[in-house]
Design a protein around this motif. Structure first.
Motif, PDB file in Angstrom:
ATOM      1  N   HIS A   1      92.657 -32.131 -12.003  1.00  0.00           N
ATOM      2  CA  HIS A   1      93.143 -30.951 -12.713  1.00  0.00           C
ATOM      3  C   HIS A   1      94.671 -30.919 -12.708  1.00  0.00           C
ATOM      4  N   ASP A   2      95.282 -31.515 -11.679  1.00  0.00           N
ATOM      5  CA  ASP A   2      96.731 -31.489 -11.509  1.00  0.00           C
ATOM      6  C   ASP A   2      97.400 -32.797 -11.924  1.00  0.00           C
ATOM      7  N   ALA A   3      96.699 -33.628 -12.662  1.00  0.00           N
ATOM      8  CA  ALA A   3      97.257 -34.921 -13.058  1.00  0.00           C
ATOM      9  C   ALA A   3      98.543 -34.735 -13.853  1.00  0.00           C
ATOM     10  N   PRO A   4      99.575 -35.519 -13.558  1.00  0.00           N
ATOM     11  CA  PRO A   4     100.821 -35.423 -14.312  1.00  0.00           C
ATOM     12  C   PRO A   4     100.640 -35.905 -15.750  1.00  0.00           C
ATOM     13  N   ALA A   5     101.607 -35.586 -16.588  1.00  0.00           N
ATOM     14  CA  ALA A   5     101.462 -35.799 -18.026  1.00  0.00           C
ATOM     15  C   ALA A   5     101.236 -37.261 -18.388  1.00  0.00           C
ATOM     16  N   ASP A   6     101.938 -38.194 -17.727  1.00  0.00           N
ATOM     17  CA  ASP A   6     101.785 -39.596 -18.118  1.00  0.00           C
ATOM     18  C   ASP A   6     100.403 -40.134 -17.763  1.00  0.00           C
ATOM     19  N   LEU A   7      99.847 -39.690 -16.646  1.00  0.00           N
ATOM     20  CA  LEU A   7      98.498 -40.107 -16.282  1.00  0.00           C
ATOM     21  C   LEU A   7      97.473 -39.460 -17.207  1.00  0.00           C
ATOM     22  N   ALA A   8      97.643 -38.179 -17.502  1.00  0.00           N
ATOM     23  CA  ALA A   8      96.740 -37.490 -18.422  1.00  0.00           C
ATOM     24  C   ALA A   8      96.770 -38.151 -19.800  1.00  0.00           C
ATOM     25  N   GLU A   9      97.927 -38.692 -20.184  1.00  0.00           N
ATOM     26  CA  GLU A   9      98.039 -39.375 -21.469  1.00  0.00           C
ATOM     27  C   GLU A   9      97.175 -40.632 -21.494  1.00  0.00           C
ATOM     28  N   ASP A  10      97.146 -41.375 -20.393  1.00  0.00           N
ATOM     29  CA  ASP A  10      96.249 -42.537 -20.310  1.00  0.00           C
ATOM     30  C   ASP A  10      94.808 -42.115 -20.527  1.00  0.00           C
ATOM     31  N   PHE A  11      94.411 -41.020 -19.884  1.00  0.00           N
ATOM     32  CA  PHE A  11      93.039 -40.538 -20.010  1.00  0.00           C
ATOM     33  C   PHE A  11      92.756 -40.030 -21.426  1.00  0.00           C
ATOM     34  N   ALA A  12      93.728 -39.366 -22.019  1.00  0.00           N
ATOM     35  CA  ALA A  12      93.524 -38.768 -23.340  1.00  0.00           C
ATOM     36  C   ALA A  12      93.400 -39.814 -24.435  1.00  0.00           C
ATOM     37  N   THR A  13      94.096 -40.932 -24.294  1.00  0.00           N
ATOM     38  CA  THR A  13      94.115 -41.942 -25.353  1.00  0.00           C
ATOM     39  C   THR A  13      93.008 -42.984 -25.207  1.00  0.00           C
ATOM     40  N   ALA A  14      92.275 -42.959 -24.105  1.00  0.00           N
ATOM     41  CA  ALA A  14      91.182 -43.913 -23.902  1.00  0.00           C
ATOM     42  C   ALA A  14      89.921 -43.433 -24.617  1.00  0.00           C
ATOM     43  N   SER A  15      89.109 -44.371 -25.051  1.00  0.00           N
ATOM     44  CA  SER A  15      87.824 -43.993 -25.642  1.00  0.00           C
ATOM     45  C   SER A  15      86.923 -43.357 -24.596  1.00  0.00           C
ATOM     46  N   VAL A  16      87.089 -43.797 -23.352  1.00  0.00           N
ATOM     47  CA  VAL A  16      86.414 -43.175 -22.219  1.00  0.00           C
ATOM     48  C   VAL A  16      87.153 -43.593 -20.952  1.00  0.00           C
TER      49      VAL A  16
END
Length: 369
Positions: free
Chosen positions: A277-292
């Protein structure tokens, strides 16, 4: 929102981890390498500390300021009266402090858990599993690799491949694998858990996705430094690639790293006492751009759903709706936190009287899109 899982009461699973497992681990680390007297003394001091109040890191530790902020509500409290996730994370940071992992000197950068990791890669069990996987018919290879990645070093792979009911393992308490396969395309993010016999099948699954053209890129997230005994680091990735050096898959993986088709990340957030829930923006970006994003293992599961006393039948989708992209949990159960279990399955498991949540005999594959 349920309360965080705490390290108490006595007899609970978190309590046994602190009371039994952590002292045994300190002794094992001390025996695993020929540490100098000052390091052994520091390990003894840590063994004593974890029976009393939590103490701060030394003020000259490179990250003392960071941990002072993170631990401000817990320093002075008993190790048995704080959130379990914090207690475990802080214990491993203090263990690395005791062995001088971050300190200038001969022990700087020496993985205290490596003596337990290397034998797995050299062992007969891994050789047998690799042989078994190589002999799978093409039509069974996908499921075989996912099964190997799921169970890792928790159970005999041959046994797990044979224990099926209509193609599904009878030890799975939740199985969304049919929803997972269509998501394995484009960029796939794998957040690794353990090194050795678990990381090898993770890498082979990555190779399979790249070789078949389903994935164009794999982002493999590992820990930034040794953590939770067996968690994978970049050094462990390299050790696995060397173990696979004579295998065609190993050669492909080596080249994939060179070309960027397999990209390894070691984000500092991976070794913090916080949930995703507290992931920083650059890590969240990796998750957001992945198909899964595939979250491997028990610790990543706790960080994904939040290390809280969730009702076991609360939908997995509900507790992961905050996540920035599609996410799958691929996990052998080794802690109390569990979600998304059907009521009838939950009743049947609880009726056995066995500690099915924590003894590593059951697993789950869950998907939320």
């Amino acid at each position: 929102m349920p309360n965080s899982v705490l390290t108490s009461p006595p007899g609970s699973f978190p309590w046994t981890v602190l009371h039994d497992r952590h002292p045994a681990l300190i002794a094992k680390v001390g025996d695993g390498l020929p540490y100098s007297p000052d390091r052994l003394s520091a390990l003894d001091a840590l063994a004593s500390e974890i029976t009393g109040p939590i103490r701060p890191l030394p003020p000259d530790a490179h990250d003392a300021g960071t941990w002072t902020e993170w631990s401000r509500d817990y320093v002075g409290e008993s190790w048995y009266d704080v959130p379990f996730l914090f207690a475990e994370s802080y214990f491993y940071r203090k263990l690395l402090e005791a062995v001088g992992y971050f300190r200038p000197g001969p022990w700087q950068g020496v993985d205290p858990f490596e003596p337990a990791k290397s034998p797995e890669l050299r062992g007969a069990a891994l050789a047998e599993e690799l042989a078994l996987l190589s002999e799978l018919p093409p039509g069974q290879r996908d499921e075989g690799l996912l099964t190997a990645s799921l169970w890792g070093n928790q159970a005999d792979l041959g046994f797990q491949l044979s224990q099926t009911d209509g193609g599904r393992s009878t030890a799975l308490v939740a199985d969304d694998s049919a929803s997972l396969w269509p998501l394995l395309n484009g960029t796939v993010c794998i957040v690794a858990d353990n090194a050795g016999r678990e990381l090898i099948p993770d890498l082979l699954l990555a190779d399979r996705l790249l070789e078949t053209g389903r994935a164009t890129r794999i982002l493999l997230h590992v820990k930034a430094y040794p953590y939770f005994t067996s968690d994978a680091t970049m050094a462990d990735v390299l050790a696995c690639l060397r173990r696979l050096a004579d295998d065609p898959a190993g050669k492909r993986l080596w080249q994939a790293v060179r070309t960027g088709a397999l990209t390894v990340r070691a984000h500092p957030f991976s070794v913090t006492p916080f949930s995703y829930h507290d992931a920083p923006a650059d890590l969240a970006e990796d998750f957001a751009t992945a198909s899964v994003t595939i979250m491997k293992g028990d610790l990543n599961y706790r960080r994904l759903v939040g290390d809280r006393a969730w009702p076991a039948d609360i939908p997995f989708r509900t507790v992961t709706e905050y996540f920035p992209g599609p996410v799958a949990a691929v996990r052998t159960l080794k802690s109390d936190v569990v979600t998304g279990v059907r009521p009838e399955m939950l009743a049947r498991l609880d009726a056995t009287g066995e500690p099915w949540r924590t003894n590593g005999t059951h697993a789950m594959i869950q998907v939320s899109t």
